[in-house]
Scaffold this active site. Structure first.
Site, short mmCIF file in Angstrom:
data_model
loop_
_atom_site.label_atom_id
_atom_site.label_comp_id
_atom_site.label_asym_id
_atom_site.label_seq_id
_atom_site.Cartn_x
_atom_site.Cartn_y
_atom_site.Cartn_z
N PRO A 69 -2.52 -24.26 -51.69
CA PRO A 69 -3.32 -25.48 -51.59
C PRO A 69 -4.81 -25.18 -51.43
O PRO A 69 -5.21 -24.01 -51.36
CB PRO A 69 -2.77 -26.16 -50.34
CG PRO A 69 -2.29 -25.04 -49.49
CD PRO A 69 -1.97 -23.87 -50.38
N CYS A 70 -5.60 -26.23 -51.37
CA CYS A 70 -7.04 -26.16 -51.19
C CYS A 70 -7.37 -25.33 -49.95
O CYS A 70 -6.70 -25.48 -48.94
CB CYS A 70 -7.57 -27.58 -51.03
SG CYS A 70 -9.31 -27.71 -50.71
N PRO A 71 -8.36 -24.45 -49.91
CA PRO A 71 -9.32 -24.17 -50.98
C PRO A 71 -8.94 -22.95 -51.80
O PRO A 71 -9.76 -22.43 -52.54
CB PRO A 71 -10.58 -23.85 -50.16
CG PRO A 71 -10.04 -23.08 -48.99
CD PRO A 71 -8.68 -23.67 -48.69
N MET A 72 -7.70 -22.49 -51.67
CA MET A 72 -7.33 -21.20 -52.26
C MET A 72 -7.46 -21.12 -53.79
O MET A 72 -7.90 -20.08 -54.29
CB MET A 72 -5.90 -20.81 -51.82
CG MET A 72 -5.76 -20.63 -50.31
SD MET A 72 -7.09 -19.70 -49.58
CE MET A 72 -6.74 -18.07 -50.24
N PRO A 74 -4.08 -22.21 -45.73
CA PRO A 74 -4.64 -21.07 -45.01
C PRO A 74 -4.95 -21.41 -43.55
O PRO A 74 -5.45 -22.49 -43.25
CB PRO A 74 -5.92 -20.75 -45.79
CG PRO A 74 -6.24 -21.99 -46.54
CD PRO A 74 -4.94 -22.68 -46.80
#
Lengths: 78, 182
Positions: free
Chosen positions: A16-19, B121
């Protein structure tokens, strides 16, 4: 449709964002100017994020193909 | 007529030459908050901007400074108030709480579980990416003093520096984007 001469495929499925843009910015340098990277992503935000990223970094999104995964074709311009 | 255009052009050129240098492709961000959700937003925007080819400078101030503490590091020689602050504030980014729905820790740990499940993340990973992509961190010296934090108890981050308000303003002035996460 999507008849691109792909130099590299970048599998970003499940990220997902920001990857997606982070990975993209890390990988764009791995192909030469003029070459095309095919991005596989499951993040719907990428559909608008990649053109924005390309505009900001001076590269080009050639085509976005909806589906599972979404395929985005990015050409390195500089 | 053409002479007219030429003089106008010359005037215009002179004006353009006199203009101040254009703004840099840079993001200047104040991180005021020490809440988990806001820190996540700050780090996602910062790493995203770095990926977009922007230079990124983050200014950690007030509650934000607590997120830069390293839980493994211990420093002595603090006065009573500093000890109290040190004890009350989160010891590092992984001890921060949600600004809403913390629910005595239940909400925060549920969100962390959800993030893991969705492959989002963590703050640890985002700081790693920030480090890798050259995001600069500047820490407000006054906040450090107020909270009684010492430089030796902060995380090891290569692009980290300490500063005052003028440094932020100077960076903000030449940045194309400025924002505050509060």
């Amino acid at each position: 449709m999507s008849n691109h001469d792909v130099a590299k495929t970048l599998d970003l499925k499940g990220l997902p964002c920001p990857m997606p843009v982070v990975k993209m910015s890390q990988e764009i340098g791995s192909v030469s100017v003029g070459q095309i990277i095919e991005v596989l992503t499951t993040d719907p935000g990428s559909i608008s994020d990649f053109p924005a990223w390309a505009k900001s970094t001076g590269n080009e999104v050639l085509e976005t193909v909806q589906g599972d995964p979404i395929k985005i074709y990015v050409k390195r311009l500089k | 007529m053409s002479a007219d255009v030429e003089t106008q052009l010359a005037e215009l050129r002179a004006k353009v030459d006199a203009m101040p240098a254009g703004k840099e492709n840079k993001l200047a961000m104040i991180v005021l908050s020490g809440d988990l959700d806001k820190l996540l937003a700050a780090m996602i925007i910062a790493t995203g901007a770095a990926a977009m080819g922007m230079k990124v400078v983050q200014f950690f101030t007030f509650w934000g400074t607590a997120a830069l503490r390293d839980p493994k590091k211990k420093v002595g020689g603090k006065d009573f108030m500093s000890k109290m602050f040190g004890w009350m504030l989160p010891k590092g980014r992984n001890k921060t709480k949600l600004s809403q729905m913390h629910m005595a820790g239940m909400g925060t740990s549920m969100l962390k579980g959800l993030m893991k499940k969705k492959n989002a993340p963590s703050l640890d990973q985002l700081f790693e990416i920030a480090e890798m992509t050259g995001v600069e961190i500047k820490v407000c010296e006054m906040s450090m003093g107020l909270m009684g934090f010492k430089r030796e108890e902060l995380i090891d981050y290569p692009n980290m520096d300490f500063c005052g308000v003028a440094t932020f303003l100077a960076e903000a002035q030449e940045s194309s984007i400025q924002m505050i996460i509060s």
